[in-house]
Motif scaffolding. Structure first.
Motif, PDB file in Angstrom:
ATOM      1  N   SER A  52      16.763   6.401  27.754  1.00 33.44           N
ATOM      2  CA  SER A  52      16.254   5.083  28.149  1.00 33.44           C
ATOM      3  C   SER A  52      15.051   4.712  27.292  1.00 33.44           C
ATOM      4  O   SER A  52      14.686   3.540  27.201  1.00 33.44           O
ATOM      5  CB  SER A  52      15.903   5.040  29.639  1.00 33.44           C
ATOM      6  N   VAL A  85      21.073   4.862  26.998  1.00 36.77           N
ATOM      7  CA  VAL A  85      20.715   3.707  27.825  1.00 36.77           C
ATOM      8  C   VAL A  85      20.083   2.610  26.979  1.00 36.77           C
ATOM      9  O   VAL A  85      20.509   1.457  27.003  1.00 36.77           O
ATOM     10  CB  VAL A  85      19.774   4.130  28.971  1.00 36.77           C
ATOM     11  N   ASN A  86      19.066   2.962  26.218  1.00 34.93           N
ATOM     12  CA  ASN A  86      18.341   1.960  25.416  1.00 34.93           C
ATOM     13  C   ASN A  86      19.086   1.756  24.096  1.00 34.93           C
ATOM     14  O   ASN A  86      18.695   2.248  23.042  1.00 34.93           O
ATOM     15  CB  ASN A  86      16.906   2.416  25.180  1.00 34.93           C
ATOM     16  N   ASN A 105      12.232   2.269  31.085  1.00 35.20           N
ATOM     17  CA  ASN A 105      12.052   3.042  32.313  1.00 35.20           C
ATOM     18  C   ASN A 105      10.881   2.520  33.141  1.00 35.20           C
ATOM     19  O   ASN A 105      10.193   3.285  33.818  1.00 35.20           O
ATOM     20  CB  ASN A 105      11.856   4.528  32.000  1.00 35.20           C
ATOM     21  N   SER A 117      16.415  -5.689  28.899  1.00 35.35           N
ATOM     22  CA  SER A 117      16.163  -4.394  29.539  1.00 35.35           C
ATOM     23  C   SER A 117      16.552  -4.413  31.005  1.00 35.35           C
ATOM     24  O   SER A 117      17.129  -3.445  31.530  1.00 35.35           O
ATOM     25  CB  SER A 117      14.685  -4.021  29.390  1.00 35.35           C
ATOM     26  N   SER A 121      19.262  -1.998  32.827  1.00 28.22           N
ATOM     27  CA  SER A 121      18.854  -1.200  33.987  1.00 28.22           C
ATOM     28  C   SER A 121      19.724  -1.501  35.197  1.00 28.22           C
ATOM     29  O   SER A 121      20.115  -0.597  35.938  1.00 28.22           O
ATOM     30  CB  SER A 121      17.379  -1.465  34.315  1.00 28.22           C
ATOM     31  N   THR A 124      23.186   0.192  34.674  1.00 26.81           N
ATOM     32  CA  THR A 124      23.172   1.651  34.808  1.00 26.81           C
ATOM     33  C   THR A 124      22.823   2.069  36.234  1.00 26.81           C
ATOM     34  O   THR A 124      23.378   3.039  36.750  1.00 26.81           O
ATOM     35  CB  THR A 124      22.196   2.286  33.805  1.00 26.81           C
ATOM     36  N   ASP A 136      17.738  12.007  34.975  1.00 26.86           N
ATOM     37  CA  ASP A 136      17.364  11.016  33.966  1.00 26.86           C
ATOM     38  C   ASP A 136      16.666  11.763  32.833  1.00 26.86           C
ATOM     39  O   ASP A 136      15.482  12.092  32.926  1.00 26.86           O
ATOM     40  CB  ASP A 136      16.441   9.969  34.594  1.00 26.86           C
TER      41      ASP A 136
END
Length: 318
Positions: A52, A85-86, A105, A117, A121, A124, A136
């Motif tokens: 992330s 994630v990112n 995050n 973002s 988020s 996910t 995580d």
């Protein structure tokens, strides 16, 4: 059948795909890499995500090594994985999402109609919130740091003990037990009733094999302890810290550390010195209290007031 994005697996099967979360600047769709491991037997659900923060690659290394070793024929339950994630930060090796200059995050549980973002988020977290537990995977960005697991819900949270047990089972040897900032997945997950921890797998530029191996072993510890896979796990005692003392530099120059990561530090003991180019000591910084040398900057050059290192305090063993 179990699905995550375009990945769909029947019992005893494994599949990979993409979780579409938006469009890039050329108008094309992009999706996060995802995997579903659906066990041959029924059981719990484990959700795992990595990166992330776009420059924290050790978690991706853990996913890359652990996922092929999880045999769905031997698994009870399901493992859902988001490998990156990112997405935007990863593409340019940046910590924050460059589309909205945001640390991802800090955006959970997200907003499906919000910023880049927040949308990632939301997507996910939608995948994570039906899980029985969440891992995580992080690292200390590009600084130097111990391998640790962070419990971020706070000691008064109703799920604190369950999160602490999950951290102990993962088993990096060190645990930071401190309430985290709002918007962290490791805070939002427990608020939804899901034990969640944030393994911080060292700190490096690129990735580090030792830290990755801690993460792989941690995932298999969790899978065995919670009944996803056969096998016994006897969690070892962990060194727990509840706070940090952070140190900045009183002068400009080049830092020389007097302690190694993981070493005990006593009140008043020298932690680091700052020297000029010719080796003359300009500053000597001692510890404010007892603790463990936990984290430090990677490059030696510092300006006045710049962050140098952290000493973990409130140490015990559990």
């Amino acid at each position: 059948m179990t699905s995550l994005g375009t990945a769909t697996a029947a019992p005893g099967e494994f599949d990979t795909g993409r979780l579409v979360v938006g469009e890039t600047r050329d108008g094309g769709e992009f999706g996060l890499p995802v995997a579903v491991i659906n066990g041959a037997r029924s059981g719990k659900t484990l959700y795992i995500q990595a990166a992330s923060d776009g420059d924290e690659l050790n978690g991706i290394g853990v996913v890359q090594r652990a996922v092929p070793r999880i045999d769905p024929a031997e698994l009870a339950g399901q493992v859902l994985v988001v490998g990156i994630v990112n997405y935007h930060g990863f593409q340019v090796a940046k910590h924050r999402n460059p589309i909205d200059d945001t640390k991802m995050n800090r955006t959970y549980p997200g907003d499906s109609e919000g910023t880049s973002s927040e949308r990632i988020s939301a997507a996910t977290f939608d995948a994570a919130q039906d899980a029985d537990m969440i891992l995580d995977l992080h690292q200390g960005s590009t600084s130097r740091m111990l391998n640790e697991v962070r419990v971020r819900c706070g000691t008064r949270h109703r799920l604190h003990e369950k999160c602490l047990t999950l951290a102990k089972v993962f088993g990096c040897g060190h645990v930071l037990d401190q309430k985290g900032p709002g918007g962290q997945l490791a805070r939002v997950g427990p608020d939804q009733g899901i034990p969640t921890v944030d393994p911080e797998l060292g700190g490096c530029v690129g990735w580090d094999e030792e830290s990755i191996e801690y993460g792989v072993q941690g995932i298999f510890n969790v899978l065995r302890y919670y009944g996803f896979l056969d096998g016994d796990v006897d969690p070892e005692p962990q060194t727990r810290a509840t706070d940090f003392d952070q140190y900045g530099s009183p002068s400009g120059g080049l830092v020389r550390f007097e302690k190694e990561l993981g070493e005990r530090v006593s009140r008043g003991e020298t932690v680091f010195t700052v020297r000029d180019v010719f080796g003359t000591v300009k500053s000597e910084v001692g510890a404010d209290g007892n603790g463990i040398f936990w984290r430090s900057r990677r490059l030696p050059q510092v300006a006045t007031g710049e962050y140098v290192c952290s000493v973990a305090t409130g140490i015990d063993t559990y």
